[in-house]
Design an enzyme around this catalytic site. Structure first.
Site, PDB file in Angstrom:
ATOM      1  N   GLY A   1      -0.945   0.663  10.059  1.00 50.51           N
ATOM      2  CA  GLY A   1      -2.268   0.890  10.628  1.00 50.51           C
ATOM      3  C   GLY A   1      -3.295  -0.042  10.029  1.00 50.51           C
ATOM      4  O   GLY A   1      -3.051  -0.700   9.012  1.00 50.51           O
TER       5      GLY A   1
ATOM      6  N   TYR B   1     -12.154   4.309  13.777  1.00 44.03           N
ATOM      7  CA  TYR B   1     -11.037   4.681  12.905  1.00 44.03           C
ATOM      8  C   TYR B   1     -10.766   6.177  12.995  1.00 44.03           C
ATOM      9  O   TYR B   1      -9.620   6.611  13.183  1.00 44.03           O
ATOM     10  CB  TYR B   1     -11.365   4.276  11.468  1.00 44.03           C
TER      11      TYR B   1
ATOM     12  N   GLY C   1       0.803  -1.218   0.000  1.00 40.23           N
ATOM     13  CA  GLY C   1       0.000   0.000   0.000  1.00 40.23           C
ATOM     14  C   GLY C   1       0.834   1.264   0.000  1.00 40.23           C
ATOM     15  O   GLY C   1       1.840   1.381  -0.703  1.00 40.23           O
TER      16      GLY C   1
ATOM     17  N   ARG D   1       5.680 -10.083   1.260  1.00 38.94           N
ATOM     18  CA  ARG D   1       5.616  -8.758   0.648  1.00 38.94           C
ATOM     19  C   ARG D   1       6.884  -7.957   0.930  1.00 38.94           C
ATOM     20  O   ARG D   1       7.322  -7.165   0.089  1.00 38.94           O
ATOM     21  CB  ARG D   1       4.376  -8.012   1.147  1.00 38.94           C
TER      22      ARG D   1
END
Length: 268
Positions: free
Chosen positions: A91, A154, A16, A41
Site C-alpha cells: 500500500g 488514505y 516496513g 530490498r
C-alpha cells in the site's frame, strides 16, 4: 507422518511492516514468499530468510497489475503445493487537505490500496477454493476506523479494505477460507517513501506522526501474528486502539468533536 510447513505470501514484503511480517512468519516456521516491486530490498529480505534457514521465494509483483498478482499466487502453489496464508500488505500513503488532493492522488490510492487488495484476495481465493482452506489477512490502518483530518483519500481506501474484509469474512467461510483484517496505527517505518502529498507541510506532519509513535514494525508484526493465532477477525495490534475504536463506535459525536482541534491546527 510429518506435515509440511505452512506457506505464506506477503505482498509489499520487501520493507516496513511487510518485511517484519516475513521475519515473524519465518520464525514461526512458515515457508515465506515475498511479493514486491523493489528488487534490491527483496534480495536483502531473502538473505535474512536464508539466514533463518526457511524456504522462501522472491516474486516480482506490482499489485496494480492483476497478472502479476495471479502469477505470484500460482508460483507459490506450484512450488509448495498450496497457499495457506495470504497477507495483503502492499500500500501507499497520502496526506493533504481535501481540496488540494488531485484526482490522480485519489486514483493512486484506490488502484494500489483498495484494488491491490481486491486483486490479491481474488487470486488467493482461486487457489484456496481448490484447496478447501486458507486464511486471508488484509492490512488496513487505524484511520479506517477513526479517520483523521488531512488524510481523506488514505482513510477512505483503508475503510473500504475493512468493509471488503467484513463482507468476505462471511462470504468465504462456507469455502473453508478465513478472513482477518489488521488495523495498526502509526509506527516507525519507511511509509513516507510512498507518500503522496501536495505540499511539504503535510509531508512533515505525516513524518512526525510516524516518528512520535514508539512501536517498531517488528513489534506490530508480532502482535498481528498473535491476533492471527487467536483467530481474531479484527486485529488492533497496539495498546489503546481498542479503546479508540470503541469510543468511535459508541460515542461517534464525541469522537468527531475530538478531531476538531487537529483540523483547526492543520488549517492554520
Amino acid at each position: 507422518m510429518s506435515h509440511p510447513a505452512p506457506s505464506i505470501l506477503i505482498t509489499g514484503g520487501a520493507s516496513g511492516l511487510g518485511r517484519a511480517l516475513a521475519e515473524a512468519a519465518a520464525k514461526r516456521g512458515y515457508r515465506v514468499a515475498i511479493a514486491d516491486t523493489h528488487s534490491v530490498r527483496c534480495e536483502e529480505v531473502c538473505r535474512m530468510l536464508a539466514d533463518l534457514q526457511v524456504e522462501h521465494l522472491h516474486l516480482a509483483c506490482d499489485v496494480r497489475r492483476d497478472g502479476d498478482v495471479r502469477q505470484a499466487v500460482d508460483r507459490v502453489v506450484r512450488r509448495w503445493g498450496e497457499l495457506d496464508v495470504l497477507v495483503s500488505n502492499a500500500g501507499i500513503a497520502s496526506a493533504g487537505l481535501f481540496e488540494t488532493l488531485a484526482e490522480g492522488d485519489w486514483q493512486a490510492q484506490i488502484d494500489t490500496n483498495l484494488l491491490g487488495t481486491v486483486r490479491a484476495c481474488r487470486a488467493a481465493v482461486s487457489a484456496m477454493k481448490r484447496q478447501g482452506k486458507g486464511h486471508i489477512i488484509n492490512i488496513a490502518a487505524m484511520t479506517a476506523l477513526a479517520p483523521a483530518p488531512g488524510m481523506s483519500s488514505y482513510s477512505a481506501t483503508q475503510a473500504a479494505i475493512v468493509a471488503l474484509s467484513e463482507s468476505l469474512h462471511s462470504e468465504l467461510a462456507p469455502l473453508g477460507i478465513r478472513v482477518s483484517v489488521a488495523c495498526p496505527s502509526f509506527f516507525r517505518s519507511n511509509l513516507t517513501e510512498s507518500l503522496r502529498s501536495p505540499d511539504p507541510v503535510s509531508r512533515v506532519r505525516f513524518e512526525h506522526l510516524l516518528d512520535q509513535h514508539g512501536y517498531t514494525a517488528g513489534e506490530v508484526a508480532a502482535r498481528i501474528f498473535r491476533g492471527i493465532d487467536a483467530g481474531d477477525f479484527l486485529i488492533l495490534p497496539q495498546p489503546g486502539l481498542k479503546h479508540l475504536w470503541r469510543r468511535k463506535r459508541w460515542r461517534p459525536r464525541h469522537a468527531l468533536r475530538a478531531m476538531l482541534p487537529l483540523a483547526e491546527k492543520i488549517r492554520r
